[in-house]
Design a protein around this motif. Structure first.
Motif, PDB file in Angstrom:
ATOM      1  N   ARG A   2       3.140  14.120   0.295  1.00  0.00           N
ATOM      2  CA  ARG A   2       3.685  13.291  -0.780  1.00  0.00           C
ATOM      3  C   ARG A   2       4.368  14.228  -1.777  1.00  0.00           C
ATOM      4  NH1 ARG A   2       1.431   8.109  -0.654  1.00  0.00           N
ATOM      5  NH2 ARG A   2       1.890   7.759  -2.870  1.00  0.00           N
ATOM      6  N   VAL A   3       5.640  13.978  -2.053  1.00  0.00           N
ATOM      7  CA  VAL A   3       6.480  14.905  -2.803  1.00  0.00           C
ATOM      8  C   VAL A   3       6.959  14.257  -4.090  1.00  0.00           C
ATOM      9  CG1 VAL A   3       8.586  16.307  -2.745  1.00  0.00           C
ATOM     10  CG2 VAL A   3       7.287  15.905  -0.625  1.00  0.00           C
ATOM     11  N   GLU A  26       5.345  11.370   3.667  1.00  0.00           N
ATOM     12  CA  GLU A  26       4.932   9.976   3.518  1.00  0.00           C
ATOM     13  C   GLU A  26       5.676   9.296   2.375  1.00  0.00           C
ATOM     14  OE1 GLU A  26       0.863   7.488   2.304  1.00  0.00           O
ATOM     15  OE2 GLU A  26       0.784   9.663   2.647  1.00  0.00           O
ATOM     16  N   VAL A  27       5.777  10.014   1.245  1.00  0.00           N
ATOM     17  CA  VAL A  27       6.410   9.462   0.039  1.00  0.00           C
ATOM     18  C   VAL A  27       7.193  10.561  -0.649  1.00  0.00           C
ATOM     19  CG1 VAL A  27       5.979   8.549  -2.292  1.00  0.00           C
ATOM     20  CG2 VAL A  27       4.682   7.656  -0.356  1.00  0.00           C
ATOM     21  N   ASP A  48      12.073   2.984   2.355  1.00  0.00           N
ATOM     22  CA  ASP A  48      10.974   2.601   1.465  1.00  0.00           C
ATOM     23  C   ASP A  48       9.978   3.721   1.210  1.00  0.00           C
ATOM     24  OD1 ASP A  48       9.593   2.654   3.853  1.00  0.00           O
ATOM     25  OD2 ASP A  48       9.231   0.496   3.951  1.00  0.00           O
ATOM     26  N   ARG A  49      10.207   4.907   1.788  1.00  0.00           N
ATOM     27  CA  ARG A  49       9.369   6.059   1.432  1.00  0.00           C
ATOM     28  C   ARG A  49       9.760   6.647   0.086  1.00  0.00           C
ATOM     29  NH1 ARG A  49      10.156  10.172   6.166  1.00  0.00           N
ATOM     30  NH2 ARG A  49      12.293   9.371   5.925  1.00  0.00           N
ATOM     31  N   PHE A  50      10.918   6.277  -0.448  1.00  0.00           N
ATOM     32  CA  PHE A  50      11.429   6.833  -1.700  1.00  0.00           C
ATOM     33  C   PHE A  50      11.174   5.872  -2.852  1.00  0.00           C
ATOM     34  CE2 PHE A  50      13.678   9.020   1.614  1.00  0.00           C
ATOM     35  CZ  PHE A  50      13.874  10.304   1.124  1.00  0.00           C
ATOM     36  N   LEU A  51      10.729   6.431  -3.979  1.00  0.00           N
ATOM     37  CA  LEU A  51      10.474   5.662  -5.196  1.00  0.00           C
ATOM     38  C   LEU A  51      11.171   6.337  -6.369  1.00  0.00           C
ATOM     39  CD1 LEU A  51       6.595   5.337  -4.775  1.00  0.00           C
ATOM     40  CD2 LEU A  51       8.299   3.635  -4.085  1.00  0.00           C
ATOM     41  N   ALA A  52      11.650   5.551  -7.326  1.00  0.00           N
ATOM     42  CA  ALA A  52      12.322   6.095  -8.512  1.00  0.00           C
ATOM     43  C   ALA A  52      11.401   6.014  -9.729  1.00  0.00           C
ATOM     44  CB  ALA A  52      13.617   5.341  -8.780  1.00  0.00           C
ATOM     45  N   GLU A  53      11.421   7.077 -10.528  1.00  0.00           N
ATOM     46  CA  GLU A  53      10.658   7.120 -11.776  1.00  0.00           C
ATOM     47  C   GLU A  53      11.498   7.823 -12.843  1.00  0.00           C
ATOM     48  OE1 GLU A  53       7.811   5.939 -12.718  1.00  0.00           O
ATOM     49  OE2 GLU A  53       6.470   5.697 -10.974  1.00  0.00           O
TER      50      GLU A  53
END
Length: 404
Positions: A2-3, A26-27, A48-53
């Motif tokens: 997880r990165v 994984e993420v 969908d493994r990528f998320l924005a913050e």
């Protein structure tokens, strides 16, 4: 794995496009001070493994909390060098690993800046190496293209090509042009100013590290794959501080093919004080405002990440090595060339930022699979080179070796 990827500029966005084609993680949480940039980088890969913050890279507490909240194993720093230390400390505070492409900033010697080193690139990070090692945690520093792949080439040369090494010289050159601009750097001008106007560092085994004047010792180097001869000069760069820690060589240098016009522009910025990072007060619509001259220069120039459609040509990063093999002199150039037309067509990223982004993704995959492992603060030279170079080729971006 997880990165947490901090920084969604040109290099960070290219990281997402390269990583999206690989199954090893994984993420990947993509975080930036500007949430729109993080969201755009994530939307472009449709994975969908990528998320924005959103996160402020200078806020150690917020970065550590973000690492913890998403259970991240490693922080990949794709910001400019000002944020190395806050992100480095945040990773350790959260118990995560850390990887960057540029190291903690240097400070010239107060009295003899062009003879002696002051604070060297990476000194602040290496000062904490014992604490990272004690915790069994890894900070892999300088893992871009230069530094990064160039350091892997140095390790490969030492392990497989030479019995004794006289000199390792990183040589970087390109024939890139940008349509419609008289002056448009292909990489962050903030970082370019930092590298090019600081005193360059040279390493000699009998003398250690010392400095020279900016743009010293010009030489013409013939770059492969049609780029041809380019005049290169001494520039401060991490390889000179990294390579001698793990590779036995009598001399280590870094020379950059800048060109006369580029050098003259940087000298003019320096004369006018526009390279300074110390804020000056200027009038603003709501009263006086403190701004950094270097930030003004950066804001006045086009974002390098947006120039791909206007760029033409190739960029080359490589490591020239001279020494002895089986009792006979040998000289080689190990190199990696990226054609801007190819990188734009294949990834939608211009050549320089894509080449920089490729290598930390390869390194992350090696760490995820266990092909690379370690603890402490380590450079790319601390790991076996062959797994990296084999995987680089598997990524569809082969490297070359030219006998000189």
């Amino acid at each position: 794995m997880r990165v947490l990827l901090v920084g969604a500029g040109g290099v960070g966005t290219a990281v997402t496009r390269i990583a999206a084609r690989r199954p090893f993680f994984e993420v990947m949480v993509v975080a930036d001070y500007d949430p729109a940039r993080a969201e755009a980088a994530v939307a472009a890969v449709a994975d969908d493994r990528f998320l924005a913050e959103r996160v402020d890279a200078g806020d150690e507490t917020a970065v550590a909390a973000l690492l913890t909240r998403h259970g991240c194993d490693v922080l990949l720093n794709a910001t400019d060098p000002r944020f190395v230390m806050p992100l480095f400390r945040a990773a350790r505070a959260a118990g995560a690993g850390y990887l960057d492409m540029a190291m903690s900033l240097s400070r010239p010697h107060a009295e003899r800046p062009y003879e002696e080193c002051g604070v060297k690139l990476g000194d602040e990070q290496f000062a904490q190496a014992g604490e990272w090692e004690k915790d069994g945690a890894l900070a892999l520093v300088g893992m871009g293209v230069e530094p990064g792949l160039s350091d892997v080439f140095a390790r490969y040369a030492a392990d497989e090509l030479f019995d004794e090494i006289e000199e390792i010289g990183i040589r970087d050159g390109a024939d890139l042009t940008v349509d419609g601009y008289d002056f448009a750097p292909s990489f962050s001008i903030w970082t370019t100013i930092e590298e090019c106007l600081n005193p360059p560092v040279v390493y000699e085994k009998d003398r250690g590290w010392f400095t020279t004047a900016p743009f010293s010792e010009p030489e013409v180097f013939d770059f492969p794959e049609g780029i041809g001869p380019v005049e290169c000069v001494n520039v401060e760069h991490e390889e000179v501080l990294l390579v001698p820690r793990w590779v036995d060589a009598r001399r280590v240098t870094f020379k950059y093919g800048l060109g006369g016009e580029f050098i003259d522009t940087l000298k003019t910025l320096h004369k006018l004080g526009l390279d300074s990072t110390t804020p000056v007060t200027v009038p603003g619509p709501d009263g006086p405002v403190a701004v950094s001259p270097r930030d003004v220069v950066a804001a006045s120039l086009p974002d390098p990440a947006t120039l791909g459609d206007r760029m033409r040509g190739k960029t080359c990063a490589g490591t020239w090595v001279r020494g002895v093999k089986d009792g006979r002199p040998r000289e080689v150039y190990l190199y990696h060339v990226v054609d801007n037309e190819w990188s734009m067509a294949e990834y939608g990223s211009q050549a320089v930022v894509w080449q920089t982004a490729l290598n930390p993704v390869v390194a992350l995959e090696l760490l995820a699979t266990g092909a690379w492992s370690g603890s402490g603060v380590l450079g790319p030279e601390a790991f076996p080179a062959r797994p990296f170079l084999d995987l680089l080729t598997e990524y569809g971006s082969p490297w070359g070796l030219r006998e000189q």
